[in-house]
Design a protein around this motif. Structure first.
Motif, mmCIF file in Angstrom:
data_model
loop_
_atom_site.group_PDB
_atom_site.id
_atom_site.type_symbol
_atom_site.label_atom_id
_atom_site.label_comp_id
_atom_site.label_asym_id
_atom_site.label_seq_id
_atom_site.Cartn_x
_atom_site.Cartn_y
_atom_site.Cartn_z
ATOM 1 N N VAL A 93 0.866 -1.181 0.000
ATOM 2 C CA VAL A 93 0.000 0.000 0.000
ATOM 3 C C VAL A 93 0.904 1.233 0.000
ATOM 4 O O VAL A 93 1.892 1.292 0.738
ATOM 5 C CB VAL A 93 -0.926 0.031 1.235
ATOM 6 N N MET A 151 -3.152 16.572 2.489
ATOM 7 C CA MET A 151 -2.762 15.199 2.122
ATOM 8 C C MET A 151 -1.526 14.731 2.884
ATOM 9 O O MET A 151 -0.689 13.991 2.365
ATOM 10 C CB MET A 151 -2.551 15.080 0.608
ATOM 11 N N TYR A 211 -1.620 6.593 1.119
ATOM 12 C CA TYR A 211 -2.932 6.057 1.475
ATOM 13 C C TYR A 211 -2.946 5.414 2.861
ATOM 14 O O TYR A 211 -3.943 5.497 3.575
ATOM 15 C CB TYR A 211 -3.389 5.032 0.434
ATOM 16 N N LEU A 212 -1.844 4.780 3.233
ATOM 17 C CA LEU A 212 -1.770 4.131 4.547
ATOM 18 C C LEU A 212 -0.334 4.160 5.051
ATOM 19 O O LEU A 212 0.466 3.273 4.718
ATOM 20 C CB LEU A 212 -2.276 2.681 4.463
ATOM 21 N N THR A 234 -0.949 12.377 5.385
ATOM 22 C CA THR A 234 -1.718 11.303 6.021
ATOM 23 C C THR A 234 -1.105 10.814 7.334
ATOM 24 O O THR A 234 -1.822 10.260 8.173
ATOM 25 C CB THR A 234 -1.876 10.117 5.057
#
Length: 263
Positions: free
Chosen positions: A44, A229, A48-49, A231
């Motif tokens: 991933v 963004m 995103y993660l 994260t």
């Protein structure tokens, strides 16, 4: 017959097995390890993660700069004040509805007609009424806490065994003692169920209110870093909320064990 007895004996022994206190830690540690492995292998994308270690590093940076404590302090102030206000009023109103047929007849239709309204939908109206500041956020949290607590309190009072009430009256207990020694102890398990349910609701409304109308707070922080963004720092806010929910639940469970030793 012998095989059946042996099966039943083994089954009972299995059900009576004691779970060690470190069992929850094993589950959480296993999940974090799996998460780290997935991220390290590149299955991933970090956007995103992010990996738990990267989130931890970002959290430490935010902590040392004071950003995390500032946002956490603002959120704790709102949720504690809103939760205590909503729970206190909810218990009082629930007891009144449960004890009085007149209050039940007049108040229940109003209660059940207002309960389905999404509380966050009322935030613009509450801001219009109360202005911009802490009061609208605390109020929306208190409203979200109030309804599950008042409904559970009302149900708990109504479901107390009438035989116990009649027995207390037969032995000469006055109205106050019946309420204090019979009805309240009988209703407390259901009241605590409502308090635990309201704890999750309070976190949801806290984040929603802070995302819409706040400059500081965990919800505002999550929205800010989501727009940028970043994260890793976004996930710091989510994990902080998760820990807050866990602490609220554990605190209520501890209080329930103290007040309800027989349970």
């Amino acid at each position: 017959m012998g095989e059946t007895k042996k099966y039943i004996k083994n089954r009972v022994a299995f059900l009576d097995l004691k779970v060690p206190g470190y069992a929850p830690v094993i589950g959480i540690a296993g999940l974090l390890l799996l998460w780290e492995i997935v991220c390290r292998l590149g299955w991933v994308a970090p956007l995103y993660l992010p990996a738990p270690t990267a989130i931890l590093a970002a959290g430490w940076e935010m902590l040392t700069k004071g950003e995390l404590l500032q946002n956490l302090g603002a959120s704790l102030y709102r949720i504690v004040l809103g939760y205590l206000l909503g729970a206190s009023v909810g218990i009082i109103v629930g007891l009144l509805l449960g004890f009085s047929r007149w209050a039940d007849a007049i108040g229940s239709p109003i209660l059940y007609s207002l309960y389905p309204i999404p509380k966050i939908a009322l935030l613009p109206l509450i801001v219009l009424w109360l202005g911009i500041g802490e009061l609208p956020k605390v109020t929306i949290i208190a409203l979200g806490v109030f309804f599950p607590v008042v409904i559970n309190t009302f149900s708990g009072v109504k479901n107390v065994d009438s035989v116990l009430i009649k027995a207390a009256v037969s032995f000469g207990s006055n109205h106050f003692n019946v309420i204090r020694k019979v009805i309240l102890p009988g209703a407390l398990p259901v009241i605590f169920a409502g308090l635990k349910l309201a704890a999750g609701t309070s976190l949801l409304l806290l984040v929603a209110a802070e995302m819409i109308a706040a400059q500081h707070g965990i919800g505002s922080m999550i929205l800010h870093y989501g727009n940028l963004m970043i994260t890793t720092k976004l996930m710091v806010g989510i994990l902080v909320l998760s820990m807050l929910g866990l602490l609220l639940n554990r605190g209520l469970q501890w209080l329930e064990n103290k007040l309800l030793p027989w349970k």
